[in-house]
Design an enzyme around this catalytic site. Structure first.
Site, PDB file in Angstrom:
ATOM      1  N   CYS A   7       0.704  -1.306   0.310  1.00 53.43           N
ATOM      2  CA  CYS A   7      -0.390   0.306   0.142  1.00 53.43           C
ATOM      3  C   CYS A   7       0.925   1.426   0.163  1.00 53.43           C
ATOM      4  CB  CYS A   7      -1.215   0.514   1.301  1.00 53.43           C
ATOM      5  SG  CYS A   7      -2.339  -1.089   1.054  1.00 53.43           S
ATOM      6  N   HIS A 100      -0.463  -9.355  -4.690  1.00 54.55           N
ATOM      7  CA  HIS A 100       0.288  -9.365  -5.904  1.00 54.55           C
ATOM      8  C   HIS A 100       0.643 -10.712  -6.872  1.00 54.55           C
ATOM      9  CE1 HIS A 100       2.620 -10.663  -2.893  1.00 54.55           C
ATOM     10  NE2 HIS A 100       3.535 -10.567  -3.208  1.00 54.55           N
TER      11      HIS A 100
HETATM   12  P1  5GP Z   1       5.667 -12.950  -1.924  1.00 46.66           P
HETATM   13  O1  5GP Z   1       6.789 -13.876  -1.324  1.00 46.66           O
HETATM   14  O2  5GP Z   1       4.722 -12.058  -1.138  1.00 46.66           O
HETATM   15  O3  5GP Z   1       5.135 -14.014  -2.988  1.00 46.66           O
HETATM   16  O4  5GP Z   1       6.602 -12.099  -2.974  1.00 46.66           O
HETATM   17  C1  5GP Z   1       7.398 -10.320  -2.555  1.00 46.66           C
HETATM   18  C2  5GP Z   1       8.138  -9.714  -3.019  1.00 46.66           C
HETATM   19  O5  5GP Z   1       8.240  -8.646  -2.733  1.00 46.66           O
HETATM   20  C3  5GP Z   1       9.299  -9.980  -3.744  1.00 46.66           C
HETATM   21  O6  5GP Z   1       9.413 -11.127  -4.567  1.00 46.66           O
HETATM   22  C4  5GP Z   1      10.697  -9.831  -2.527  1.00 46.66           C
HETATM   23  O7  5GP Z   1      11.686  -9.199  -3.215  1.00 46.66           O
HETATM   24  C5  5GP Z   1       9.790  -7.819  -2.972  1.00 46.66           C
HETATM   25  N1  5GP Z   1       9.599  -7.275  -2.034  1.00 46.66           N
HETATM   26  C6  5GP Z   1       9.964  -7.519  -0.720  1.00 46.66           C
HETATM   27  N2  5GP Z   1      10.569  -5.699  -0.574  1.00 46.66           N
HETATM   28  C7  5GP Z   1      10.138  -5.198  -1.484  1.00 46.66           C
HETATM   29  C8  5GP Z   1      10.506  -3.408  -1.495  1.00 46.66           C
HETATM   30  O8  5GP Z   1      10.657  -2.528  -0.460  1.00 46.66           O
HETATM   31  N3  5GP Z   1      10.413  -3.080  -2.657  1.00 46.66           N
HETATM   32  C9  5GP Z   1      10.047  -3.676  -4.374  1.00 46.66           C
HETATM   33  N4  5GP Z   1      10.332  -3.705  -5.446  1.00 46.66           N
HETATM   34  N5  5GP Z   1       9.978  -5.330  -3.599  1.00 46.66           N
HETATM   35  C10 5GP Z   1       9.869  -6.013  -2.848  1.00 46.66           C
HETATM   36 ZN    ZN Z   2      -2.033  -3.153   0.859  1.00 47.74          ZN
END
Ligand code: 5GP
Ligand code: ZN
Length: 114
Positions: A7, A100
């Site tokens: 968010c 996402h």
């Molecule tokens: P999930 O594991 O929740 O499916 O994916 C989260 C993704 O968000 C991960 O690939 C991680 O590298 C990315 N991520 C986490 N924090 C940040 C951030 O502050 N900025 C960006 N651009 N990506 C992030």
């Molecule tokens: Zn959110």
């Protein structure tokens, strides 16, 4: 949601490399890329995970796929192929609890995923 990372990114309160943006979603480069192209498609509306979607989110979910395909073409990964992934919940590997999708390309993907 005030204490949600995505968010804050969608509201530009935390900086990110924005690939695409419209009224429904923002697409950014992943901070820790798992492939040469690793884009996150993030709805602006806070939805914790796929477990929390409802009938009113159908157009948003369709829109995400249309824009993912558009970004894949722009990023020049469409012809060779790519992967669009949603991680849902703990066992699915979800770390950020704001819905996402990962658009991954630029290398051959493995199957089954780890
Ligand atoms: P999930 O594991 O929740 O499916 O994916 C989260 C993704 O968000 C991960 O690939 C991680 O590298 C990315 N991520 C986490 N924090 C940040 C951030 O502050 N900025 C960006 N651009 N990506 C992030
Ligand atoms: Zn959110």
């Amino acid at each position: 949601m005030s204490d949600c990372l995505f968010c804050k990114i969608a509201a530009k309160n935390i900086p990110s490399k924005v690939i695409y943006e419209d009224e429904m979603l923002i697409a950014i480069e992943d901070i820790n890329p798992s492939a040469p192209v690793h884009v996150l498609l993030i709805p602006k509306k806070h939805i914790a995970s796929l477990n929390d979607i409802g009938d009113t989110d159908k157009s948003l979910l369709g829109h995400i796929q249309v824009i993912a395909a558009q970004i894949a073409k722009e990023q020049k990964i469409a012809k060779d192929g790519y992967r669009l992934v949603n991680n849902c919940g703990t066992m699915g590997g979800q770390e950020v609890m704001h819905l996402h999708y990962h658009l991954l390309g630029g290398r051959e993907m493995l199957w089954p995923p780890g």
